[in-house]
Design a protein around this motif. Structure first.
Motif, PDB file in Angstrom:
ATOM      1  N   MET A   1       0.850  -1.194   0.000  1.00  0.00           N
ATOM      2  CA  MET A   1       0.000   0.000   0.000  1.00  0.00           C
ATOM      3  C   MET A   1       0.883   1.242   0.000  1.00  0.00           C
ATOM      4  N   ARG A   2       0.690   2.117  -1.018  1.00  0.00           N
ATOM      5  CA  ARG A   2       1.487   3.322  -1.131  1.00  0.00           C
ATOM      6  C   ARG A   2       0.795   4.461  -0.392  1.00  0.00           C
ATOM      7  N   LEU A   3       1.564   5.137   0.439  1.00  0.00           N
ATOM      8  CA  LEU A   3       1.038   6.267   1.220  1.00  0.00           C
ATOM      9  C   LEU A   3       1.921   7.479   1.016  1.00  0.00           C
ATOM     10  N   ARG A   4       1.312   8.658   0.958  1.00  0.00           N
ATOM     11  CA  ARG A   4       2.063   9.896   0.946  1.00  0.00           C
ATOM     12  C   ARG A   4       2.594  10.171   2.353  1.00  0.00           C
ATOM     13  N   SER A   5       3.628  10.963   2.412  1.00  0.00           N
ATOM     14  CA  SER A   5       4.248  11.260   3.714  1.00  0.00           C
ATOM     15  C   SER A   5       3.258  11.930   4.653  1.00  0.00           C
ATOM     16  N   GLY A   6       2.439  12.854   4.124  1.00  0.00           N
ATOM     17  CA  GLY A   6       1.474  13.547   4.971  1.00  0.00           C
ATOM     18  C   GLY A   6       0.422  12.627   5.526  1.00  0.00           C
TER      19      GLY A   6
END
Length: 974
Positions: A1-6
């Motif tokens: 699962m790809r997540l943005r840093s924010g």
């Protein structure tokens, strides 16, 4: 699962909020030394049995009451020097005369922190020491179920009448035969809140159908919150209280019987700090006068200095005076001089009952108490034999002394054991917080990468054997702890579904940490593709940021550094300015000699600076550039010198702000510029400063607002000055003489309309940029208008002398953005940490500290006619954390508007979450280790509450960051 840093940082902070809440619930538990409330007349002991055959005491009951009627006058925030000092001589002449020449006993009662109203009422009526969490419960007081003086009096058939603070009505519902409560939270009311009490006096003093009258006056406390202890309003209020005490005393004397006198008790629930607030542990906040006035006391020469007693001693003393059992949970001692006029046998009986109650609460007898009982038994034997010689009197005095020493020992032991920590809940909360911190630290390389996103391997950890084994092990530990715990544990009282969910969360975090560590080791074994790019050199700013962050975190383990934390932040931002000055000099002078492309870089910097409004300017052709070359050179030269001067200007601003508000503990009592401005003699100077500050705020904010928002901002700032003039803080130039002071309700609501209008206008632009188009210019304008609305709200809530804090905040933000970060091309991480540092410094520039006394409660009632819980809490929290909030919102705007990197918002959100998680995690570990420290309740606990609230606010800020990172997600998906 790809997540943005924010998104990842916001999720971590939400989990951390759960851990902090669980830790706080375990750290601030209910008192453990507490016995159930019940009628106690049947289980009281008889006098100690005298030695010898056939000797039996005939006194097995509670002694009869000493006073017919008792009137308690509680003056909120009455400091000891308001009665015993120069103010007492000047404004309370009748009370001072009674103290010096009349029949009275005077004491200084010491209150334990937290010095806020509801816990102090509990201490006065139960004799117990309330928990520190009562600071929060103070906003909505539940009914008091512990044994207390009011309940005992009602059970005994005493008729009780109450007028004043409605906290009493909430704590003791259905206990009063007549009452009239007034809200204690509307601090702008100085007069009506006391008039509502006094208007009943003439009628009730003529009646005979009551035994106990309680009056709680709030006006003095409200004056302190709004204008401070040195305001001329304090003297007028003390004179009013003196006249009321005179009226009550004369009425009691005119109606009492010679054999059955009345008693007037004058006390305060807490004192007042030098800034007019309370909640901390300074001498002015914990020392209050305690007066017992009755014709039964013998006239004597006044003491040079009143004796110090504990506030909890009042409950035991009043119980004896009213012929009631001492509250079962009381840790107080009998104030012996109050009963000193009774016979020796009665005095010994009183202290014996007090000792029995304390030893039963402690659940053990001390040698000193057993020795006193033995001597008491011998005295009774002599008394029953008819011995009335001087020997009997001297022996009685010796027994009294032994009893009093035993009472002090028992009370001291109980005070140390008054509360027990819920260690299991604390440990679970600490584990969650530390896991979140470790996960954030391990994610730094990926979270701060150019794409500001990374792969979160959820499937392997959640479906691995390790996850289930850890989860089962934690559930087993939970069952063992909850089935063997002797005391009530909050986490054990949760439903099994909730508890298992928390265990699964802890297991998932642990597996995620192990997965991140394994991936880090795997990556370290791979060959480096580009060693030049992968190796990075640390600048002086990076070293300072790391050293300053670590140094600040380590300093939280020392009580003196916690009390004077503002000095740490002042030092850090001053040092930062000097390092920035060095970097600017290197950038403008040294690099010019060695960098052949420096001129091109400077030209790009000047073009970026000229596009400050974030409007994309089309590239000009060579002919146009040549025509404007001379003007560009001039602008570039002037900007260079302004840039070099900026750190020094910021240093000057910070030095001026330090002189505005003295805070902390060591130097808080020293006069500052804020005190000088708020004095009544300098109202004209304050008015001029407030007007200039409001004009500067408009000038600094309006440049990026739409025309409608500019008009709304101008009218709002005018409304702020009108509001402050209406409540008497400032004056208009054409105003001569005194003006009637109002609550300023209309003027404040007028400003609220413009605040909501500006915020709504900005929100509309943000929604447009998020939903309809991805225009960064529209988003930038929307963010700035939301920020402008918050600035207008802060200007309304700040005291007039604090408006320069807001001006300097805006000025420093402008200079840092245009003349420091842009020329230096600072990265998102550096800009975020600098925003965080300045936000922390401005928290203290406002006059805040790590003590509860500096919270400006009056900000929560601006524009409100009565106490409304949710708006009052929101306004108070916003006014307290205005500095960090404004810098955080400015960071959001800078990340979107100034930084060209599309990942800057995610980087900023991640760094901000990390900067908040690190001190919270370390401080919670330190507080756990220091939980038996001498200053745990006076120094470390208030700081813990501040840290907890700050985590909640930071989580909300990071969620806002995440929402602003919406465009970046689209770019990634595309």
């Amino acid at each position: 699962m790809r997540l943005r840093s924010g998104v990842f940082a916001s999720s971590c902070l939400l989990v951390e909020v759960l851990g902090v809440a669980l830790f706080l619930r375990g750290f601030f538990p209910v008192p453990v030394r507490s016995l159930p409330r019940r009628e106690a007349r049947g289980d009281l002991p008889a006098e100690p049995a005298p030695p010898g055959p056939g000797m039996v005491s005939n006194w097995t009951k509670i002694p009869p009451p000493l006073f017919k009627k008792v009137v308690i006058v509680l003056i909120d925030a009455l400091r000891d020097d308001f009665v015993f000092g120069s103010k007492g001589e000047q404004f309370m002449p009748y009370t001072k005369q009674v103290i010096e020449k009349g029949t009275s006993y005077s004491f200084i009662a010491e209150a334990k922190p937290p010095t806020v109203t509801m816990p102090r009422i509990k201490a006065l009526m139960t004799g117990s020491i309330p928990g520190f969490i009562d600071v929060i419960v103070n906003l909505n007081s539940p009914a008091l179920l512990d044994d207390n003086l009011i309940w005992q009096a009602k059970t005994a058939g005493k008729r009780i009448i109450f007028y004043g603070d409605d906290t009493w009505v909430k704590l003791f519902p259905k206990h009063f035969v007549e009452y009239d409560g007034t809200t204690s939270f509307f601090v702008s009311d100085f007069t009506e809140v006391d008039d509502n009490v006094t208007r009943h006096l003439d009628r009730v003093l003529k009646r005979e159908d009551w035994d106990l009258l309680i009056l709680h006056y709030l006006g003095l406390d409200h004056i302190g919150h709004v204008t401070g202890p040195n305001s001329p309003l304090v003297g007028a209020k003390l004179r009013e209280m003196d006249n009321i005490l005179k009226k009550i005393h004369i009425s009691l004397l005119s109606k009492e019987e010679a054999s059955f006198p009345n008693l007037l008790v004058v006390c305060g629930d807490h004192g007042m700090s030098e800034t007019g607030s309370h909640g901390g542990s300074s001498a002015g906040e914990v020392h209050t006068p305690l007066l017992f006035i009755s014709s039964s006391f013998e006239k004597r020469s006044p003491l040079t200095h009143p004796e110090l007693v504990q506030q909890t001693d009042l409950a035991s003393t009043l119980a004896v005076g009213l012929g009631l059992p001492i509250s079962r949970n009381s840790v107080g001692n009998l104030i012996l001089p109050v009963v000193g006029g009774r016979t020796m046998r009665e005095q010994l009986r009183f202290v014996h009952l007090n000792g029995f109650q304390l030893s039963r609460l402690l659940q053990e007898n001390t040698p000193a108490y057993e020795k006193g009982k033995s001597s008491h038994a011998n005295w009774i034997k002599l008394y029953l034999e008819g011995n009335n010689s001087e020997i009997l009197l001297n022996l009685g005095k010796k027994v009294l002394k032994q009893y009093l020493e035993a009472l002090k020992t028992l009370s001291s032991s109980l005070s140390k054991q008054v509360a027990q920590y819920d260690m299991y809940s604390m440990m679970v909360g600490t584990v969650i917080i530390l896991e979140v911190l470790l996960l954030l630290l391990l994610s730094i390389p990926k979270a701060l990468s150019s794409r500001a996103e990374f792969e979160v391997p959820l499937s392997p950890p959640l479906f691995s054997l390790l996850f289930y084994l850890v989860c089962l092990m934690l559930c087993a530990v939970h069952v063992i702890v909850c089935t063997s715990a002797e005391s009530l544990c909050y986490f054990c009282s949760m439903s099994w579904f909730t508890a298992v969910g928390v265990m699964m969360l802890i297991s998932a975090l642990m597996c995620g940490i192990l997965s991140a560590i394994a991936k880090t080791f795997d990556n370290s074994r791979l060959p480096v593709k580009n060693p030049v790019l992968s190796s990075s050199s640390w600048s002086e700013i990076d070293v300072l940021i790391l050293a300053g962050t670590v140094g600040h975190v380590l300093s939280l383990g020392a009580s003196s550094f916690v009390e004077e934390e503002h000095q740490t932040w002042y030092f850090l931002i001053n040092t930062l300015c000097l390092v920035l000055c060095q970097e600017l000099c290197r950038n403008n002078f040294l690099l010019k000699e060695y960098d052949p492309q420096h001129s091109t870089t400077v030209k790009q910097n000047s073009e970026e600076a000229s596009g400050y409004k974030n409007i994309d300017i089309p590239a000009a052709d060579n002919s146009k550039l040549s025509k404007t070359f001379t003007s560009d050179e001039f602008v570039r030269g002037s900007d260079k010198w302004v840039s070099l001067a900026s750190p020094w200007i910021i240093l000057i601003c910070c030095r001026l702000l330090r002189s505005l508000n003295q805070t902390g503990v060591q130097w808080a009592h020293r006069p500052d510029f804020g005190h000088w401005l708020t004095s009544s003699e300098h109202k004209s100077e304050l008015s001029f400063l407030a007007a200039v500050s409001l004009l500067m705020i408009f000038f600094l904010v309006q440049r990026r607002c739409s025309l409608v928002s500019k008009i709304a901002m101008a009218l709002g700032l005018l409304g702020i000055y009108s509001y402050r003039a209406a409540i008497g803080n400032v004056i208009f130039p054409w105003q001569h003489g005194s003006k009637d002071i109002s609550k300023g309700i209309t003027e404040a609501r007028f400003v609220y309309i413009f605040v909501l209008g500006i915020v709504f206008s900005g929100t509309k632009d943000l929604l447009k940029s998020q939903v309809i188009s991805s225009d960064s210019g529209v988003k930038s304008t929307g963010l700035w208008e939301v920020y402008s609305g918050l600035v207008l709200l802060a200007a309304l809530l700040f005291r007039p002398h604090n408006l320069p804090v807001l001006v300097f905040c805006l000025l420093i933000q402008t200079m840092m953005t245009k003349y420091i970060w842009r020329p230096l091309k600072s990265g998102a991480a550096q800009i975020t940490i600098m925003h965080y540092w300045f936000g922390q410094a401005f928290f203290y520039f406002q006059g805040n500290s790590n003590g509860i006394a500096t919270v400006d409660v009056s900000a929560g009632f601006v524009g409100l006619e009565s106490y409304v819980e949710i708006p009052a809490i929101f306004l108070t929290a916003f006014a307290t954390y205005a500095g960090p909030l404004l810098w955080a919102f400015h960071l959001t705007n800078s990340s979107v508007s100034v930084t060209r990197n599309s990942a800057a918002v995610g980087h900023g959100c991640f760094c901000y979450a990390l900067m908040r998680s690190l001190p919270v995690a370390v401080y919670i570990v330190l507080v756990t280790g220091l939980r038996y420290h001498l200053f745990i309740w006076s120094v470390f606990s208030p700081k813990l509450l501040y840290e907890g609230v700050h985590v909640f606010i930071t989580a909300a800020i990071c969620l806002f960051f995440t929402a602003m990172d919406h465009n970046h997600s689209h770019k990634v998906q595309d």
